[in-house]
Design a protein around this motif. Structure first.
Motif, PDB file in Angstrom:
ATOM      1  N   ASN B  88       0.690  -1.231   0.023  1.00 41.93           N
ATOM      2  CA  ASN B  88      -0.472   0.121  -0.305  1.00 41.93           C
ATOM      3  C   ASN B  88       0.932   0.922  -0.159  1.00 41.93           C
ATOM      4  O   ASN B  88       1.159   1.100   0.925  1.00 41.93           O
ATOM      5  N   ILE B  90       1.282   5.543   0.081  1.00 46.59           N
ATOM      6  CA  ILE B  90       0.950   6.272  -0.182  1.00 46.59           C
ATOM      7  C   ILE B  90       1.685   7.661  -1.426  1.00 46.59           C
ATOM      8  O   ILE B  90       2.480   7.276  -0.098  1.00 46.59           O
ATOM      9  N   ARG B 129      -1.323  -1.657  -4.322  1.00 51.86           N
ATOM     10  CA  ARG B 129      -2.578  -0.495  -4.587  1.00 51.86           C
ATOM     11  C   ARG B 129      -1.245   1.431  -3.904  1.00 51.86           C
ATOM     12  O   ARG B 129      -0.640   1.850  -2.984  1.00 51.86           O
ATOM     13  N   THR B 131      -1.553   5.646  -3.780  1.00 54.26           N
ATOM     14  CA  THR B 131      -3.458   6.903  -3.604  1.00 54.26           C
ATOM     15  C   THR B 131      -1.906   7.172  -3.152  1.00 54.26           C
ATOM     16  O   THR B 131      -0.870   7.838  -3.156  1.00 54.26           O
ATOM     17  N   SER B 141      -7.671  13.691  -3.575  1.00 54.65           N
ATOM     18  CA  SER B 141      -6.749  12.696  -3.994  1.00 54.65           C
ATOM     19  C   SER B 141      -7.326  12.353  -5.437  1.00 54.65           C
ATOM     20  O   SER B 141      -8.037  12.166  -5.621  1.00 54.65           O
ATOM     21  N   THR B 144      -6.663   6.802  -5.998  1.00 52.49           N
ATOM     22  CA  THR B 144      -7.006   6.083  -4.783  1.00 52.49           C
ATOM     23  C   THR B 144      -6.437   4.294  -5.658  1.00 52.49           C
ATOM     24  O   THR B 144      -7.647   4.263  -5.493  1.00 52.49           O
ATOM     25  N   GLU B 145      -5.962   4.276  -4.077  1.00 54.50           N
ATOM     26  CA  GLU B 145      -5.141   2.906  -4.328  1.00 54.50           C
ATOM     27  C   GLU B 145      -5.935   1.797  -5.844  1.00 54.50           C
ATOM     28  O   GLU B 145      -6.206   0.883  -6.261  1.00 54.50           O
ATOM     29  N   SER B 151      -1.571   4.688 -11.858  1.00 50.39           N
ATOM     30  CA  SER B 151      -1.127   5.474 -11.298  1.00 50.39           C
ATOM     31  C   SER B 151      -0.030   6.162 -12.286  1.00 50.39           C
ATOM     32  O   SER B 151      -0.017   7.332 -11.505  1.00 50.39           O
ATOM     33  N   SER B 174      -3.964  12.982   5.124  1.00 55.71           N
ATOM     34  CA  SER B 174      -2.742  12.085   4.812  1.00 55.71           C
ATOM     35  C   SER B 174      -2.957  11.328   6.378  1.00 55.71           C
ATOM     36  O   SER B 174      -2.451  10.038   6.073  1.00 55.71           O
ATOM     37  N   SER B 181      -4.466   2.838   7.513  1.00 51.50           N
ATOM     38  CA  SER B 181      -3.719   1.849   6.156  1.00 51.50           C
ATOM     39  C   SER B 181      -2.663   0.215   7.227  1.00 51.50           C
ATOM     40  O   SER B 181      -3.034   1.004   8.173  1.00 51.50           O
TER      41      SER B 181
END
Lengths: 328, 643
Positions: B88, B90, B129, B131, B141, B144-145, B151, B174, B181
């Motif tokens: 994940n 970010i 994923r 973000t 944002s 998103t994932e 991305s 965030s 997360s």
């Protein structure tokens, strides 16, 4: 004090109205077979029976014949003075269950004394001779013969002198008593009969030593029947405590329980559960029924008596004993 | 597995209690009975059942396990399961205007930053994923994932905006996302300025900081000023930083119209900020003309050339004449007087206003008799209908809304922090709404969109064909009067003078890049009035940036506006003479002022190719409680079974 303080006035009045119902023929000490009712004293209508050839025709009830065209003979009984022997079990088992129920002698023994006092009072009030016996171990303790109503206090004093102790040797005691008393009469045995069966189990030898050791029950039937054979009118009060019949309240519990015999000190570990409880009740019931059946078979009056939680003595005397044919 | 309430384990002491109880129950109780005669008759049945001991043992085990399970359930055990999951990732991305600054490499900071992020995204596996949250004028944002490939596509479409970075909003937002997360989330923070330390504390995971400035071993000039002395002499002031931990000796060179006019060695102690003063420098060049732009360069061995060079516009700012009338003007007058280069004339009665030409008319709680031809007007809290608008009533606690939210002079103004107690409900006639430039409005929250939220279409009054005029309508009282609930608390906000500065600059076509400190920054909108630069038509005006690229401008009537996004010297051509404007960094903090670099050794976030495991925490309370109860019920049932 003209009346025993053991009972209230009303109960004594009720006792005074009671009479012995003696239906059996008893053997006189010397002569041939005679009926008590044929002996001297006041004649009193007793019963009817069918006419048999040879009967005196003056006793035929013609009124019945007129209604039924059948011949019935009226029987008359003559009230006769006869001895009443009260044989009390004074062994240790009679004061058990223990001090929780009764701090001194045990409720069973107290109830035994109450029954004996009541019956003794009836005996004296009906002008019969009364003699009390208490047995424990191999000893038979006896009272003087009481003949008058005011001698009830002597009887009560004798009862108070009895202390439950020792083991039960019922066969020896009955055998001994059989030799001691000559005059036939009314013999009333008050006992829990523990350790004694009316007849010995089939195929097993009858051995007192085995019974005392707790290995085998002993038959007391033969000794009792000896009294019957001699013409005694025998009654047995089979006295059991409620805790003997329903013993599973605390401190009883499921699981292992070590039982100690109050008389012999013998112990036995049992494992209690619902099944055992049921089996115990069934066996006890069977034990009682064996005695009942034995008595019924031999014309012995049998009373299974539970120690009452309250005032059960009056009900026992005034109701059960009348229904059982001991009193009228 | 761990226990949430470990002290509940004291309940396990029940187990030895159970064992003792069971042992006690196994010991036979002795009871004296009248006779064991009856029991002798059932002797066979009362002997110990063959399975009794095994059953007791089983019962003991069941009860101990049952109680143990319940005690464990009470202690709230949490089972942690490690398993491999998709990463994940970010990415907190600063896409503010300063990212357009061109680094010495020739690429902008944005290009450097997105290039580095592209490499990170390409290295991720497909199960990861991503973000992406951007921070300019708030937070958005944008991704998103999504998969790294998707991305990456989004990232390539992103461009830095003209707005400043709102790192506070970005991190506040965030922090919630990151804290939801899994702990293995990789957080990358791409910016050219460090976020405030206290806000970084909000992020439980320390992000990898992709600073697209230059290495920390740098020095920089962050401030340059010049004040005229006598003749051609100028006093030059500047502030120089040495961000490194080494002592630096550089050479400061001051240029005048690209000609070196001064040079001096400068010693900068480690990690210090030093003010340098060079008095009475003669700025005359060989041509004998005073330069419009003064350039100072600190030559060290640093890479951050853009920070080592600053430019200063020397031009004097022209004065703006403002006419203020109406009531309750004390505070407004004070604020306007605090702004530089404004000449304010105040007339309590509008009838006293002379027939002079003012650059701007401000009617506070008042209205003009008529629209003046070619005049710029600000109408504050109008008491009555005027021209093409109608007053419908009053609104309590209206929502703030902006019209023409893209208007550059609303930059740096955050009206969300402002509260208005009461506003005039104004309705612009539909066919005439184009005449107004309604900047700020309080609108009825129960009827959104009705008042003051329509977009601005035209800036000029159509009814004035000879000279354009613009009217700014503010439908609430701007003057803060304390407990008086008919006012607003905007004057308490720092954005209030900024708003006025920008408003006046736009309406009067001023040149905010010039001035005493002449410190026009990247991403700051610049307005130029054609008549000020002597241009005849707007089409002739072109702009040459520091990179040498010539751009045409699209002025709206007489006002030119553009937003410089690179540091350096801009030149506006097409007027009477080329006009030079110096643009420096957006903000001092956006300079490379502290040493975080792309490859920070203190990385707590997982590396790109690292196998990621995450932890799943599952409460075992229910399972243990049910298991324990089942065991106890089984024990209860077994105990009641006759053997």
């Amino acid at each position: 004090m003209n009346r025993p303080e053991l009972f209230d006035e009303d109960f004594l009045k009720k006792l005074a109205r009671l009479k012995w119902l003696v239906q059996k023929t008893v053997y006189s000490g010397t002569g041939g077979e005679k009926s008590l009712r044929q002996k001297g004293g006041r004649l009193e209508f007793s019963d009817y029976r069918k006419y048999s050839p040879g009967d005196e025709t003056r006793y035929i009830d013609w009124n019945i014949f007129g209604r039924t065209e059948k011949l019935f003979i009226k029987e008359f009984a003559r009230e006769e003075s006869f001895p009443v022997y009260l044989l009390l079990d004074t062994t240790t088992s009679m004061k058990t269950p223990g001090p929780a129920r009764n701090k001194t002698k045990g409720i069973k023994f107290k109830y035994t004394c109450q029954i004996a006092a009541a019956l003794g009072y009836i005996g004296l009030i009906t002008r019969n001779r009364l003699q009390l016996f208490g047995f424990s171990d191999k000893t038979l303790k006896h009272s003087p013969v009481f003949q008058k109503e005011n001698q009830i206090f002597g009887a009560l004093k004798f009862l108070e002198s009895l202390i439950p102790h020792g083991e039960t040797h019922l066969t020896l005691i009955l055998n001994s008593l059989n030799k001691q008393i000559r005059k036939k009469g009314l013999l009333i045995l008050i006992s829990d009969l523990m350790g004694f069966q009316p007849a010995s189990p089939a195929g097993k030898p009858e051995s007192e030593s085995l019974a005392i050791a707790g290995l085998a029950p002993l038959s007391a039937g033969r000794e009792i029947l000896e009294f019957v054979r001699r013409g005694f009118d025998v009654s047995i009060f089979h006295l059991l405590d409620q805790e003997e019949e329903q013993p599973f309240a605390p401190p009883w519990r499921d699981g292992p329980v070590k039982l100690k015999d109050s008389e012999t000190g013998a112990t036995k570990t049992v494992f209690i559960n619902k099944k055992i409880e049921l089996l115990y009740r069934q066996t006890l019931k069977q034990f009682i029924e064996e005695w009942h059946s034995f008595c019924l078979q031999h014309g012995i009056k049998y009373f299974h008596v539970d120690t009452p939680a309250g005032a059960g003595l009056e009900t026992l005397i005034l109701t059960f004993l009348r229904q059982g044919g001991l009193l009228k | 597995m761990y226990l949430q309430y470990p002290y509940a384990l004291w309940g396990l002491l029940l187990i030895p209690l159970i064992i003792l109880l069971r042992l006690w129950r196994m010991k036979p109780v002795t009871i004296t009975i009248p006779s064991i005669f009856i029991w002798q008759k059932i002797s066979a049945a009362t002997s110990e059942p063959p399975l009794r001991r095994k059953r007791l043992l089983l019962l003991l085990i069941l009860q101990c396990l049952g109680v143990g399970s319940l005690v464990l359930a009470l202690s709230h055990p949490i089972r942690s399961t490690f398993y491999s999951v998709s990463r994940n990732v970010i990415i907190l991305l600063d896409n503010s205007a300063s990212l357009k600054t061109i680094a010495p490499s020739g690429q902008t900071r944005w290009e450097n930053l997105t290039g580095e992020l592209s490499r990170i995204l390409q290295a991720l596996d497909n199960e990861s994923r991503v973000t992406i949250i951007t921070a300019s004028g708030g937070f958005t944002s944008v991704v998103t994932e999504q998969t790294p490939a998707d991305s990456l596509k989004h990232l390539k479409t992103l461009q830095p905006t003209d707005a400043p970075a709102d790192l506070t909003s970005l991190i506040n937002h965030s922090a919630g996302l990151i804290n939801r997360s899994p702990p293995s989330a990789a957080v990358y923070f791409g910016s050219d300025q460090p976020p405030p330390d206290n806000l970084m504390d909000l992020l439980k995971i320390k992000p990898v900081w992709l600073l697209q400035g230059e290495p920390s071993d740098n020095s920089a000039i962050t401030h340059l000023a010049a004040t005229p002395g006598t003749g051609h002499n100028y006093d030059i002031f500047m502030t120089a930083h040495n961000f490194s931990k080494k002592n630096k000796i550089g050479r400061l060179i001051i240029y005048s119209d690209r000609q070196e006019i001064f040079s001096a060695p400068v010693e900068l102690p480690p990690e210090t900020k030093r003010s340098l003063t060079f008095p009475a420098l003669d700025l005359l060049t060989d041509t004998g003309v005073l330069p419009e732009v003064i350039q100072a360069t600190l030559t060290t061995d640093d890479d951050l050339k853009c920070d080592n060079t600053v430019w200063l516009n020397r031009q004097e700012k022209s004065t703006v004449k403002i006419c203020l009338t109406g009531s309750n003007n004390a505070l407004l007058l004070k604020i306007l007087q605090s702004l530089p280069h404004l000449e304010i004339e105040y007339f309590p009665e509008r009838s006293d206003i002379p027939n002079n030409n003012y650059d701007l008319y401000i009617y506070n709680n008042n209205l003009p008799d008529s629209i003046r031809t070619g005049a710029q007007m600000v109408l504050i809290n109008p008491p009555d209908d005027f021209g093409p608008f109608r007053i419908k009533g009053k609104i309590s606690n209206p929502q703030i809304s902006y019209v023409n939210q893209n208007s550059p002079f609303l930059s740096y103004v955050d009206l969300k922090q402002i509260h208005i107690w009461e506003a005039v409900q104004v309705e612009i006639l539909p066919e005439e709404k184009d005449y107004f430039q309604l900047l700020v409005s309080g609108s009825d929250p129960s009827r959104p969109g009705q008042t003051g939220v329509f977009p601005l279409i035209g800036d000029w009054l159509k009814s004035d064909p000879t000279g354009p005029s613009r009217i700014v309508l503010i439908n609430f009282d701007l003057t803060w009067r304390g407990a008086d609930k008919s006012a607003t608390d905007w004057p308490l906000d720092v954005s209030f003078p900024v708003f006025w500065t920008n408003l006046i600059n736009e309406l009067t076509g001023d040149r905010p890049s010039t001035g005493e400190y002449a410190y026009h920054r990247t991403a700051q909108p610049l307005f130029l009035n054609l008549k000020d630069i002597g241009a005849q038509t707007s089409r002739a005006v072109t702009l040459v940036g520091p990179d040498g690229v010539v751009r045409s401008l699209s002025p709206a009537n007489q006002i030119l506006s553009f937003t410089p996004l690179q540091t350096g010297l801009y030149e506006i051509r097409g007027g009477a003479a080329p006009r030079k404007i110096a643009v420096n960094l957006c903000d001092e903090s956006e300079s490379n002022n502290n040493g975080e670099t792309l490859s920070s050794p203190d990385l707590s976030a997982p590396m790109v190719n690292e196998k990621i495991f995450t932890v799943s925490s599952q409460s075992m309370v229910l399972w243990l409680a049910v298991f324990g109860l089942i065991l106890l019920v089984a024990a209860w049932w077994l105990e009641r079974q006759e053997l």
